[in-house]
Design an enzyme around this catalytic site. Sequence first.
Site, mmCIF file in Angstrom:
data_model
loop_
_atom_site.group_PDB
_atom_site.id
_atom_site.type_symbol
_atom_site.label_atom_id
_atom_site.label_comp_id
_atom_site.label_asym_id
_atom_site.label_seq_id
_atom_site.Cartn_x
_atom_site.Cartn_y
_atom_site.Cartn_z
ATOM 1 N N HIS B 153 0.787 -1.234 0.000
ATOM 2 C CA HIS B 153 0.000 0.000 0.000
ATOM 3 C C HIS B 153 0.826 1.295 0.000
ATOM 4 O O HIS B 153 0.277 2.398 -0.047
ATOM 5 C CB HIS B 153 -0.930 -0.038 1.234
ATOM 6 N N LYS B 155 3.093 4.493 -1.058
ATOM 7 C CA LYS B 155 3.075 5.419 -2.198
ATOM 8 C C LYS B 155 4.274 6.336 -2.016
ATOM 9 O O LYS B 155 4.142 7.495 -1.609
ATOM 10 C CB LYS B 155 1.797 6.275 -2.218
ATOM 11 N N ASP B 160 17.483 9.170 -6.930
ATOM 12 C CA ASP B 160 18.947 9.281 -6.791
ATOM 13 C C ASP B 160 19.422 9.047 -5.359
ATOM 14 O O ASP B 160 20.463 9.582 -4.959
ATOM 15 C CB ASP B 160 19.428 10.652 -7.296
#
Lengths: 214, 214
Positions: B153, B155, B160
């Site tokens: 779940h 996000k 870099d």
Amino acid sequence: MKGHNVLRFAGYTLAVGFLTEIIYTVYKRLSKKSKAKNDTTEVIFFPDSQVACIDYFTKVNGCVARDCKFSHKENSLSKLFMILSKSTKSMDVCVFVLTCTDLTDLLIQAHKRGVRVRVITDCEQVDATGSQVWRLRSEGVAVRTDESSFFMHHKFVVIDEKTLVNGSFNWTRQAITGNQENLLISDNSTLVKEYCKQFDHLWMLYDPQRGQLD
Amino acid sequence: MKGHNVLRFAGYTLAVGFLTEIIYTVYKRLSKKSKAKNDTTEVIFFPDSQVACIDYFTKVNGCVARDCKFSHKENSLSKLFMILSKSTKSMDVCVFVLTCTDLTDLLIQAHKRGVRVRVITDCEQVDATGSQVWRLRSEGVAVRTDESSFFMHHKFVVIDEKTLVNGSFNWTRQAITGNQENLLISDNSTLVKEYCKQFDHLWMLYDPQRGQLD
């Protein structure tokens, strides 16, 4: 001539002392500035292998259950319990799904000890199975919802206008012991201010007396 | 006696000069420290009123469409476009839902210019309507998924190994122009390290050759 030298010596001593004072003041001021920038940040990841015992981590007397089935070891949920239970002034909760009874208990407890608790959630979640919205409302906690067909999808909390808890984590049992989730905890004042502002904006926007024209 | 006084004066002048140098060095060092702690943080909130034009914000020649229907004004999506398009080494994407073609384009472009792009998403989302997983795979971008009944779940994205983008925002058109969402952008090295570690952990865990025993 001797007295003149003494005066001169005293003058130089004062000058050196004055400069030392300047060094110290500059050092102190910059140390303070440096410290102020060193904001506390922490990340907690889910799932936990077990559900933490709310009493053990938040009550003065701890857990008094003889055979408590919940965990007394520190984990991600216990950290969240402790952050929320330490609120003294305000708790602004903006969470898409709210079905976890333990976390709802903490909101109700905070409300009862005089903390200003405000909750924003998604309208479609109000009547969902296990939703805690009606329980919160019956206990006097103010809850507002969007009325749009889109999601009020945030999952953040601001505590005492000082600490931000933000991430992917909905307040559900599945998020605690099932899903891969994260919560970032920060007292960076710039961040906190931005989320407070957003909360206030949504709180006004979702005022039932306003008609949600925006 | 006169020569003696000149020597003494020179001595005091040197002492004052030396102390001034110390003040400057202390100031410089602490300023640097203070600056180092002043991590860049930014928050972007959705929804945007219009979808930003990906070409205008990420291509060298900008948008060449005669009647471009997308926005050329800076908004939340344009900021996200710019952050992602500046990757030079790596992009670790851990996102529950991935249906936005523009954001997927940026991943493919980065992959083509030699950036190591790795994507983790939820297994149930792979075959969902509009999922970009097959497109990414056909372009050679490495995608791994959980195989559990729970949700992957998260996000978040790490760019870099320096910049974290984290919040409630799934990579969908609805999240851009419909939902209430947030993304927090931070280059706080402590935070970034934690998310890198978590990404590497999940990348190993979801290695198809490993059998996902954990």
